[in-house]
Design an enzyme around this catalytic site. Structure first.
Site, mmCIF file in Angstrom:
data_model
loop_
_atom_site.group_PDB
_atom_site.id
_atom_site.type_symbol
_atom_site.label_atom_id
_atom_site.label_comp_id
_atom_site.label_asym_id
_atom_site.label_seq_id
_atom_site.Cartn_x
_atom_site.Cartn_y
_atom_site.Cartn_z
ATOM 1 N N LYS A 99 43.569 35.522 56.331
ATOM 2 C CA LYS A 99 43.154 34.791 55.125
ATOM 3 C C LYS A 99 44.212 33.738 54.798
ATOM 4 C CE LYS A 99 41.682 35.843 50.345
ATOM 5 N NZ LYS A 99 41.684 36.911 49.307
ATOM 6 N N SER A 180 36.833 37.380 47.631
ATOM 7 C CA SER A 180 37.387 36.097 48.018
ATOM 8 C C SER A 180 37.781 36.043 49.494
ATOM 9 C CB SER A 180 38.604 35.749 47.152
ATOM 10 O OG SER A 180 39.669 36.628 47.419
ATOM 11 N N SER A 204 37.924 41.837 46.557
ATOM 12 C CA SER A 204 37.985 40.710 47.497
ATOM 13 C C SER A 204 37.983 41.085 48.975
ATOM 14 C CB SER A 204 39.206 39.839 47.200
ATOM 15 O OG SER A 204 38.925 38.962 46.150
#
Ligand SMILES: *[C@@H]1O[C@H](CO)[C@@H](O)[C@H](O)[C@H]1NC(C)=O
Ligand SMILES: *[C@@H]1O[C@H](CO)[C@@H](O)[C@H](O)[C@H]1NC(C)=O
Ligand SMILES: *[C@@H]1O[C@H](CO)[C@@H](O)[C@H](O)[C@H]1NC(C)=O
Length: 505
Positions: A99, A180, A204
């Site tokens: 990420k 996310s 997330s």
């Protein structure tokens, strides 16, 4: 537009039917292929780079590819040829996608999807990246995300960032990928990389894992170092694997857990709970046998009328029983309405204040950066918003965070409230019923886990009437990862729900 989409669909279908063998390859299968010299790390990286080239223009799961990935792969291949001990195990030679909140001190940028951080230089690799490099993993690149881990604005769409654009759900392109950690989930789901790593404050990892039919592990807070990770809230943030199988996720977890001087307080305590011999020993086919699992129906088993999901999840409960689990049905978490409301629980008040402190510290630690504080980011968004199409969604969370002034009486009361809600709610229910875990569909239970620092694993469980994936979430008390892995693996092996993406327009 629709003609464009349907021809896109045909192209994607054609792509899907090629190269089936390497697709869905697990770490164990790759290790075996390495050992038999059927594939090397360079070929593997080349395969994934090819998939990224084909699929990423549509899916937008990958934000940056590491220009040194092939170089790292060659080094791994040389080490394996020389029989260097570390090359025989774990993630050695395996491509990993991170990420874009996880810092790497290499040619890749670390930006949380924002142009404000483009070109900034981080002081060092994130703690978990050091561990990946020590293991000989190949850093394939950075994954897209909801900008700033969804902490900029409530109206920003899931999976959107100015740098990457809108990430797409590879099963149903018009459905949300959730966030996310959208990019990691999209990318492993569509076989653009072997394994990936995301972060979670509240939902997330679990939500994108659920929506993209992959496995996400949200570790207990502190089990994995957060040093060098663009933060939201140090008391809730955690870093964890997003992979296609429970086994792959356990291999990744093994690699990234442990003490890190730069996140000393949290990781020192946690390191006492890391099992000798690691997490893969809990990949037991009979992992469900004798496990006491609480079922919380209200409100998590509420599905829309006519949905296939009630029946699917009833069947899953039957499967859990058949595999030897003891289900304690219809349990309730006291105060759940408050817990699920981040305003009422105190979660919102505490996290915005923590965010301001933590993001300012992160930005100050950078070697070079055009933004050095939350004030700078807010000003950047105002100034360049229109130009870079980011102002559209506002930044009211940033503004609310900037208005806070440290951990004062209000924040202390909020933190105390979360602790009380946890003690009288999730914790009490677990202890009173002697539970090993709780089972709930999807990821809606995440606030209860966030405020308690509790771990969970999402495993592919269903596809709804439109073909959108839905996960099943096994959660538990702190440090219960070994039990959660046993349960998740048992469920996964008994059901094998995951199928490759369908790319429905
Ligand atoms: C990082 O950002 C810079 C722009 O500042 C860009 O030139 C470079 O290509 C980016 N790195 C990668 C690996 O994409
Ligand atoms: C769903 O079904 C229930 C009971 O069958 C009914 O009371 C409710 O109005 C329905 N809801 C919708 C949105 O159709
Ligand atoms: C959440 O809590 C706040 C404050 O306690 C309240 O004003 C709000 O109506 C609640 N939201 C929902 C959806 O219940």
């Amino acid at each position: 537009m629709s003609m464009f989409i349907s021809s896109l669909f045909l192209v994607l279908l054609a792509l899907l039917s090629s190269c089936h063998a390497q697709k869905e390859a697990t770490i164990q299968e790759i290790r075996l292929a390495f050992n038999k010299n059927r594939v090397n790390s360079r070929q593997l990286v080349e395969f994934y780079l090819g998939e990224i080239k084909k699929l990423n223009p549509v899916l937008k799961g990958v934000l940056e590819v590491n220009p040194d990935a092939l170089y790292e792969a060659d080094r791994a291949d040389r080490e394996r040829a020389a029989k260097v001990p570390r090359s025989m195990v774990g993630l050695h030679g395996i491509p990993v996608l991170l990420k874009d909140t996880i810092a790497t001190k290499d040619k890749l940028n670390t930006t949380a999807g924002s142009f404000a951080l483009l070109g900034s230089i981080v002081p060092r690799d994130a703690g978990i990246v050091s561990r990946l490099r020590q293991a000989g993993a190949v850093i394939l690149g950075k994954a897209s995300l909801s900008e700033w881990s969804s902490f900029r604005s409530l109206s920003a769409p899931s999976g959107f960032s100015p740098r990457a654009g809108q990430g797409k759900n590879p099963y149903v392109l018009s459905a949300t990928p959730c966030g996310s950690s959208s990019g990691p989930a999209i990318s492993v789901a569509s076989n653009m990389v072997a394994v990936s790593i995301g972060t979670e404050t509240d939902g997330s990892i679990l939500c994108p894992a659920s929506f993209n039919s992959v496995v996400g592990i949200k570790p207990t807070v502190g089990l994995t170092s957060r040093a060098g990770v663009i933060p939201i809230s140090p008391s809730l943030d955690t870093v964890g694997p997003i992979c296609r199988t429970v086994s792959d996720a356990a291999y990744v977890l093994d690699t990234i857990v442990g003490f890190d001087y730069n996140d000393g307080e949290a990781t020192k305590k946690a390191s006492r709970y890391i099992p000798l011999g690691g997490y893969t020993q809990f990949l037991k086919p009979d992992g469900l046998k004798g496990k006491r699992i609480g079922v919380i129906r209200n409100p998590f088993f509420a599905f829309s009328n006519g949905s296939n999901l009630p029946q699917v999840f009833e069947n899953h409960l039957q499967t859990l029983r058949r595999e030897g689990a003891i289900l304690i049905d219809n349990l309730e978490i006291a105060g759940l309405d408050t817990i699920l409301n981040v305003t009422a629980s105190g979660e919102a008040v505490a996290t915005i204040a923590e965010f301001k402190i933590a993001i300012n510290a992160y930005l100050k630690s950078l070697v070079t950066s055009r933004v050095r504080s939350l004030v700078d980011i807010i000003a950047f968004n105002k100034k360049f918003g229109d130009l870079e199409m980011i102002d559209e969604f506002g930044q009211e969370i940033f503004l609310a965070a900037e208005a806070t002034n440290g951990i004062g009486d209000l924040e202390k009361a909020a933190i105390a409230n979360m602790a009380t809600l946890t003690r009288d709610g999730y914790l009490k229910m677990m202890v009173e019923n002697g539970l090993d875990a709780v089972v709930t569909p999807g990821s809606n239970i995440s606030p209860a886990l966030a405020i308690g620092g509790f771990p969970a694993i999402s495993v592919p469980a269903a596809y709804d009437g439109e073909g959108v994936p839905v996960g099943i979430c096994f959660s538990g008390l702190k440090w219960s990862e070994p039990t959660l892995i046993e349960i998740s693996y048992g469920f996964e092996q008994a059901t094998k729900v995951r199928k490759i993406p369908t790319f429905i327009p």
